[in-house]
Enzyme design. Structure first.
Site, PDB file in Angstrom:
ATOM      1  N   GLY A   1       0.814  -1.223   0.000  1.00 55.29           N
ATOM      2  CA  GLY A   1       0.000   0.000   0.000  1.00 55.29           C
ATOM      3  C   GLY A   1       0.837   1.258   0.000  1.00 55.29           C
ATOM      4  O   GLY A   1       2.066   1.230   0.061  1.00 55.29           O
TER       5      GLY A   1
ATOM      6  N   ARG B   1       3.959   5.960   1.694  1.00 58.20           N
ATOM      7  CA  ARG B   1       4.496   7.333   1.711  1.00 58.20           C
ATOM      8  C   ARG B   1       3.908   8.133   0.561  1.00 58.20           C
ATOM      9  O   ARG B   1       4.568   8.988  -0.021  1.00 58.20           O
ATOM     10  CB  ARG B   1       6.010   7.317   1.615  1.00 58.20           C
ATOM     11  CG  ARG B   1       6.516   6.531   0.429  1.00 58.20           C
ATOM     12  CD  ARG B   1       7.953   6.815   0.188  1.00 58.20           C
ATOM     13  NE  ARG B   1       8.456   5.900  -0.821  1.00 58.20           N
ATOM     14  CZ  ARG B   1       9.545   6.111  -1.507  1.00 58.20           C
ATOM     15  NH1 ARG B   1      10.236   7.189  -1.303  1.00 58.20           N
ATOM     16  NH2 ARG B   1       9.950   5.235  -2.388  1.00 58.20           N
TER      17      ARG B   1
ATOM     18  N   LYS C   1       4.011  11.954  -3.433  1.00 59.66           N
ATOM     19  CA  LYS C   1       4.931  10.922  -2.949  1.00 59.66           C
ATOM     20  C   LYS C   1       5.873  11.586  -1.943  1.00 59.66           C
ATOM     21  O   LYS C   1       6.504  12.592  -2.271  1.00 59.66           O
ATOM     22  CB  LYS C   1       5.715  10.371  -4.150  1.00 59.66           C
ATOM     23  CG  LYS C   1       6.516   9.124  -3.867  1.00 59.66           C
ATOM     24  CD  LYS C   1       6.926   8.489  -5.199  1.00 59.66           C
ATOM     25  CE  LYS C   1       7.893   7.346  -4.995  1.00 59.66           C
ATOM     26  NZ  LYS C   1       8.290   6.736  -6.274  1.00 59.66           N
TER      27      LYS C   1
ATOM     28  N   GLY D   1       7.236   7.530   5.981  1.00 63.98           N
ATOM     29  CA  GLY D   1       6.324   8.129   4.998  1.00 63.98           C
ATOM     30  C   GLY D   1       6.934   9.278   4.212  1.00 63.98           C
ATOM     31  O   GLY D   1       6.239   9.942   3.448  1.00 63.98           O
TER      32      GLY D   1
ATOM     33  N   ARG E   1       2.899  13.434  -8.539  1.00 64.83           N
ATOM     34  CA  ARG E   1       2.909  12.479  -9.654  1.00 64.83           C
ATOM     35  C   ARG E   1       1.548  12.457 -10.338  1.00 64.83           C
ATOM     36  O   ARG E   1       0.515  12.494  -9.678  1.00 64.83           O
ATOM     37  CB  ARG E   1       3.247  11.098  -9.116  1.00 64.83           C
ATOM     38  CG  ARG E   1       3.279  10.018 -10.171  1.00 64.83           C
ATOM     39  CD  ARG E   1       4.026   8.786  -9.706  1.00 64.83           C
ATOM     40  NE  ARG E   1       3.365   8.095  -8.622  1.00 64.83           N
ATOM     41  CZ  ARG E   1       3.914   7.062  -7.958  1.00 64.83           C
ATOM     42  NH1 ARG E   1       5.120   6.632  -8.271  1.00 64.83           N
ATOM     43  NH2 ARG E   1       3.266   6.479  -6.987  1.00 64.83           N
TER      44      ARG E   1
ATOM     45  N   ASP F   1       3.816  -4.978  -7.357  1.00 62.58           N
ATOM     46  CA  ASP F   1       3.191  -3.713  -6.951  1.00 62.58           C
ATOM     47  C   ASP F   1       3.714  -2.540  -7.768  1.00 62.58           C
ATOM     48  O   ASP F   1       3.202  -1.427  -7.653  1.00 62.58           O
ATOM     49  CB  ASP F   1       3.415  -3.461  -5.451  1.00 62.58           C
ATOM     50  CG  ASP F   1       4.891  -3.537  -5.072  1.00 62.58           C
ATOM     51  OD1 ASP F   1       5.504  -4.588  -5.315  1.00 62.58           O
ATOM     52  OD2 ASP F   1       5.424  -2.543  -4.556  1.00 62.58           O
TER      53      ASP F   1
HETATM   54  P1  AMP Z   1       8.713   0.881  -3.499  1.00 63.25           P
HETATM   55  O1  AMP Z   1      10.002   0.144  -3.345  1.00 63.25           O
HETATM   56  O2  AMP Z   1       8.880   2.372  -3.606  1.00 63.25           O
HETATM   57  O3  AMP Z   1       7.844   0.315  -4.550  1.00 63.25           O
HETATM   58  O4  AMP Z   1       7.959   0.693  -2.098  1.00 63.25           O
HETATM   59  C1  AMP Z   1       7.547  -0.550  -1.611  1.00 63.25           C
HETATM   60  C2  AMP Z   1       6.639  -0.352  -0.413  1.00 63.25           C
HETATM   61  O5  AMP Z   1       7.333   0.292   0.656  1.00 63.25           O
HETATM   62  C3  AMP Z   1       5.420   0.513  -0.706  1.00 63.25           C
HETATM   63  O6  AMP Z   1       4.322  -0.024   0.002  1.00 63.25           O
HETATM   64  C4  AMP Z   1       5.833   1.860  -0.168  1.00 63.25           C
HETATM   65  O7  AMP Z   1       4.719   2.668   0.180  1.00 63.25           O
HETATM   66  C5  AMP Z   1       6.647   1.468   1.053  1.00 63.25           C
HETATM   67  N1  AMP Z   1       7.606   2.503   1.455  1.00 63.25           N
HETATM   68  C6  AMP Z   1       8.737   2.836   0.803  1.00 63.25           C
HETATM   69  N2  AMP Z   1       9.380   3.840   1.441  1.00 63.25           N
HETATM   70  C7  AMP Z   1       8.638   4.154   2.536  1.00 63.25           C
HETATM   71  C8  AMP Z   1       8.764   5.114   3.614  1.00 63.25           C
HETATM   72  N3  AMP Z   1       9.793   5.957   3.681  1.00 63.25           N
HETATM   73  N4  AMP Z   1       7.797   5.113   4.555  1.00 63.25           N
HETATM   74  C9  AMP Z   1       6.762   4.272   4.482  1.00 63.25           C
HETATM   75  N5  AMP Z   1       6.578   3.358   3.517  1.00 63.25           N
HETATM   76  C10 AMP Z   1       7.501   3.299   2.548  1.00 63.25           C
HETATM   77 MG    MG Z   2       6.294   0.997  -5.552  1.00 64.06          MG
END
Ligand code: AMP
Ligand code: MG
Length: 431
Positions: free
Chosen positions: A18, A21, A41, A54, A104, A192
């Site tokens: 989900g 952030r 984002k 986040g 975005r 995802d």
């Molecule tokens: P991504 O690698 O950007 O596709 O992120 C994978 C998952 O990690 C997604 O659910 C993001 O929302 C979560 N995520 C990545 N960075 C953060 C962050 N700094 N705080 C909270 N959730 C994060």
């Molecule tokens: Mg992602």
């Protein structure tokens, strides 16, 4: 609103990912009538943040801004960035970093992982009720919503979930072919991060090839090369198989028999390699300047061999993927032998070039499709380091260059060249 989704990350399933952030602010209607998602984002914690803060930091957000702009200019379907705003806040990573938020715009944020999340919900409801959860279940509503948004013809199909699978297979085959044609390595092709719209999303550890190498990996966390350059088509088919699994209950409900439903999904999934292969061969045929009529008239085996033999020669010398196709056009115009000079297996090259020249390639057509400029990893990193230190000038200049990918200008010469140091380049996930 923060959206929920699940996903396979490096092959392992996470039921709750989900928007940890990110936030969906709402939908906008573009001048052409299309609906677009407006998303932030790095906007702070949400119910999906788990242990994360986040937040996002300047470097990775500017990277997404620039690379997505470059992809758009290269004709690759992609989510876009409207802009990046520094928050003035210090964000703790390995070291304290300047915080940022990116705005975005996307055709939507529906992903393979969205369907996986709804499918898990469906399975729970079915187990609890002991019956089929019916037409108004979350999974069916996700399919209807995705169809209305991206593939409206699906709504008329006999089995909409199957028709949706078919359409996503098509758009993703086309997308990956485009990535491969420009030497783009996504780097984190988790389910995802695969959209139902067919747009590229999530520019964390992505990179562009300098030297042509099917095994090229840039991401620090991809230690086994799961998402290596040459793996991308196969990985996409694997991801689409996860989509099919998610949609299977609806296909089963419509066909009345699970075995039949599986067979129909497999039949759709098995079309992926041919769809991808035809698209990639057509893009490569354009890159080597074959007139469309000639390209269309070649039998598929001859065309595949012509492309395959060129790629072998390129791989043998790890020639610069972007520069090589421009050099082929130069060579065709009789300006020396800059392409031949790059390769190692000269007999193989000469044999290939003879066949190629006999097909009447057009150097001007080549220059219209072969970029001079892709975001070079070493220059992007230098521009992001300068931005972190407060100097945005190198970033702004590079953004100007990569959004004019076909313009060959003397003052932009360094942007057209691979890293002179030539060392392995490492990228990090943008958190
Ligand atoms: P991504 O690698 O950007 O596709 O992120 C994978 C998952 O990690 C997604 O659910 C993001 O929302 C979560 N995520 C990545 N960075 C953060 C962050 N700094 N705080 C909270 N959730 C994060
Ligand atoms: Mg992602």
């Amino acid at each position: 609103m923060a959206q929920g989704y699940a996903g396979h990350q490096f092959g392992g399933y996470s039921p709750r990912l989900g928007d940890g952030r990110a936030l969906l602010l709402g939908e906008l209607t573009a001048p052409d009538g299309r609906l677009l998602d407006l998303h932030l984002k790095g906007s702070g914690r949400t119910p999906w943040s788990r242990g994360g803060d986040g937040l996002a930091v300047v470097g990775p957000m500017l990277r997404e801004h620039l690379v997505s702009a470059a992809m758009h200019a290269l004709g690759v379907p992609t989510t876009r960035s409207l802009g990046v705003v520094g928050t003035g806040r210090v964000v703790q990573r390995d070291t304290p970093m300047p915080g940022a938020v990116l705005a975005r715009v996307a055709a939507s944020h529906l992903r393979v992982g969205t369907v996986q999340y709804a499918a898990a919900h469906y399975a729970q409801r079915a187990a609890a009720a002991g019956t089929d959860p019916g037409d108004d279940c979350l999974l069916a509503r996700v399919v209807t919503h995705a169809a209305e948004r991206h593939h409206p013809e699906v709504l008329e199909a006999e089995v909409p979930a199957l028709a949706l699978l078919e359409r996503v297979v098509e758009v993703q085959a086309r997308l990956v072919a485009r990535w491969m044609s420009v030497g783009f390595v996504h780097g984190v092709m988790n389910t995802d991060n695969v959209t139902l719209s067919g747009e590229t999303i999530d520019y964390g550890p992505c990179a562009f090839l300098d030297g042509f190498d099917q095994a090229a990996v840039f991401s620090s966390i991809d230690t086994r090369g799961r998402y290596a350059f040459g793996q991308q088509p196969a990985v996409m088919q694997w991801n689409l198989t996860r989509l099919a699994e998610g949609l299977l209950p609806l296909v089963t409900a419509a066909t009345g028999d699970q075995d039949k439903a599986i067979a129909r999904c497999v039949e759709v999934l098995e079309r992926f390699p041919a769809l991808y292969g035809e698209e990639y061969a057509a893009l490569l045929a354009a890159k080597i300047g074959l007139p469309p009529a000639v390209s269309a008239g070649l039998d598929p085996v001859t065309r595949t061999d012509l492309v395959g033999d060129l790629l072998s020669v390129m791989a043998g010398a790890r020639v610069d993927h972007t520069g090589f196709f421009r050099d082929l056009a130069r060579e065709l115009r009789g300006r020396g032998a800059p392409a031949r000079d790059r390769v190692l297996d000269l007999p193989a090259y000469d044999a290939w070039a003879g066949r190629w020249r006999a097909l009447g390639p057009d150097p001007d057509a080549m220059d219209r499709v072969n970029p001079v400029h892709v975001p070079r990893n070493h220059l992007l990193q230098a521009a992001l380091d300068a931005a972190d230190a407060g100097d945005l000038a190198p970033f702004d200049r590079m953004l100007e260059v990569v959004t004019h990918p076909y313009d060959e200008r003397p003052e932009w010469a360094e942007y057209a060249l691979p890293d002179p140091a030539g060392g392995p380049f490492v990228t990090y996930c943008g958190t």
